[in-house]
Design a protein around this motif. Structure first.
Motif, short mmCIF file in Angstrom:
data_model
loop_
_atom_site.label_atom_id
_atom_site.label_comp_id
_atom_site.label_asym_id
_atom_site.label_seq_id
_atom_site.Cartn_x
_atom_site.Cartn_y
_atom_site.Cartn_z
N SER A 11 59.78 -4.47 -28.34
CA SER A 11 61.04 -3.76 -28.45
C SER A 11 61.06 -2.48 -27.62
CB SER A 11 61.35 -3.44 -29.91
OG SER A 11 60.29 -2.69 -30.48
N ALA A 12 59.91 -1.87 -27.39
CA ALA A 12 59.84 -0.66 -26.57
C ALA A 12 59.53 -1.05 -25.13
CB ALA A 12 58.76 0.27 -27.10
N PRO A 13 59.94 -0.22 -24.17
CA PRO A 13 59.58 -0.51 -22.77
C PRO A 13 58.07 -0.58 -22.62
CG PRO A 13 61.23 1.22 -22.86
CD PRO A 13 60.77 0.97 -24.29
N CYS A 15 54.45 0.10 -21.52
CA CYS A 15 53.88 1.41 -21.20
C CYS A 15 52.39 1.25 -21.01
CB CYS A 15 54.18 2.39 -22.33
SG CYS A 15 53.56 4.05 -21.99
N ARG A 35 56.80 -9.84 -20.98
CA ARG A 35 58.09 -9.36 -20.46
C ARG A 35 58.48 -10.10 -19.19
NH1 ARG A 35 55.80 -5.46 -23.45
NH2 ARG A 35 57.17 -4.18 -24.73
N GLY A 86 62.94 -6.79 -25.23
CA GLY A 86 63.39 -5.41 -25.11
C GLY A 86 64.18 -5.13 -23.85
N LEU A 87 64.68 -6.18 -23.19
CA LEU A 87 65.40 -6.01 -21.92
C LEU A 87 66.92 -5.93 -22.10
CD1 LEU A 87 63.28 -8.53 -19.84
CD2 LEU A 87 63.09 -6.03 -19.85
N ARG A 102 68.96 -3.01 -20.85
CA ARG A 102 68.17 -1.84 -21.22
C ARG A 102 67.43 -1.40 -19.96
NH1 ARG A 102 63.87 -1.52 -26.14
NH2 ARG A 102 63.77 0.75 -26.22
N GLU A 104 65.95 1.25 -18.92
CA GLU A 104 64.65 1.92 -18.97
C GLU A 104 63.51 0.92 -19.13
OE1 GLU A 104 66.13 2.05 -23.30
OE2 GLU A 104 67.03 2.18 -21.32
N SER A 105 63.76 -0.21 -19.76
CA SER A 105 62.73 -1.24 -19.91
C SER A 105 62.42 -1.91 -18.58
CB SER A 105 63.16 -2.29 -20.93
OG SER A 105 63.19 -1.73 -22.21
N LEU A 109 58.92 -1.65 -16.41
CA LEU A 109 58.22 -2.85 -15.93
C LEU A 109 57.99 -2.76 -14.42
CD1 LEU A 109 57.03 -5.58 -16.68
CD2 LEU A 109 59.31 -6.56 -16.45
#
Length: 119
Positions: A11-13, A15, A35, A86-87, A102, A104-105, A109
């Motif tokens: 769910s989060a980008p 990292c 992803r 999370g995209l 999204r 930022e995701s 990536l």
């Protein structure tokens, strides 16, 4: 019997250190691969393209189905995969669900794959 992949929270980008920075841990490699797998489908790439290119950057499943020429249920399936990765973010408003990318995701990536891509 096919080997199932572990369930991870996407769910989060993503990292982690850039792939080019040196050997990547198994956990980080899995996070990146999951992803990439989520977007590694031509329909999903087209969905992301339409979402990014729309003036308000959001569309309903029906809007996307009409543009892509496929059923709304197929679009919903693909959006579900993109959402799990999370995209895509989806918001219900009345009878409709609006989907937006999204950004930022995707940027995260890109930076993991090539740290110079967004500079």
């Amino acid at each position: 019997m096919p080997k199932s992949l572990p369930v991870i929270d996407m769910s989060a980008p993503v990292c982690c250190a850039p792939v080019a920075a040196g050997p990547i841990s198994d956990e980080d490699a899995l996070a990146v691969a999951m992803r990439l797998k989520a977007i590694a489908d031509p329909v999903r790439v087209k969905i992301m393209s339409y979402l990014f290119s729309s003036a308000d950057r959001e569309k309903t499943s029906g809007d996307l189905a009409g543009v892509l020429g496929i059923s709304e249920s197929t679009v919903s399936h693909h959006l579900g995969q993109l959402r799990k990765a999370g995209l895509v973010i989806s918001d219900r408003r009345g009878m409709n669900v609006y989907h937006r990318p999204r950004a930022e995701s995707l940027r995260a990536l890109c930076v993991v794959l090539d740290p110079t891509c967004c500079s």
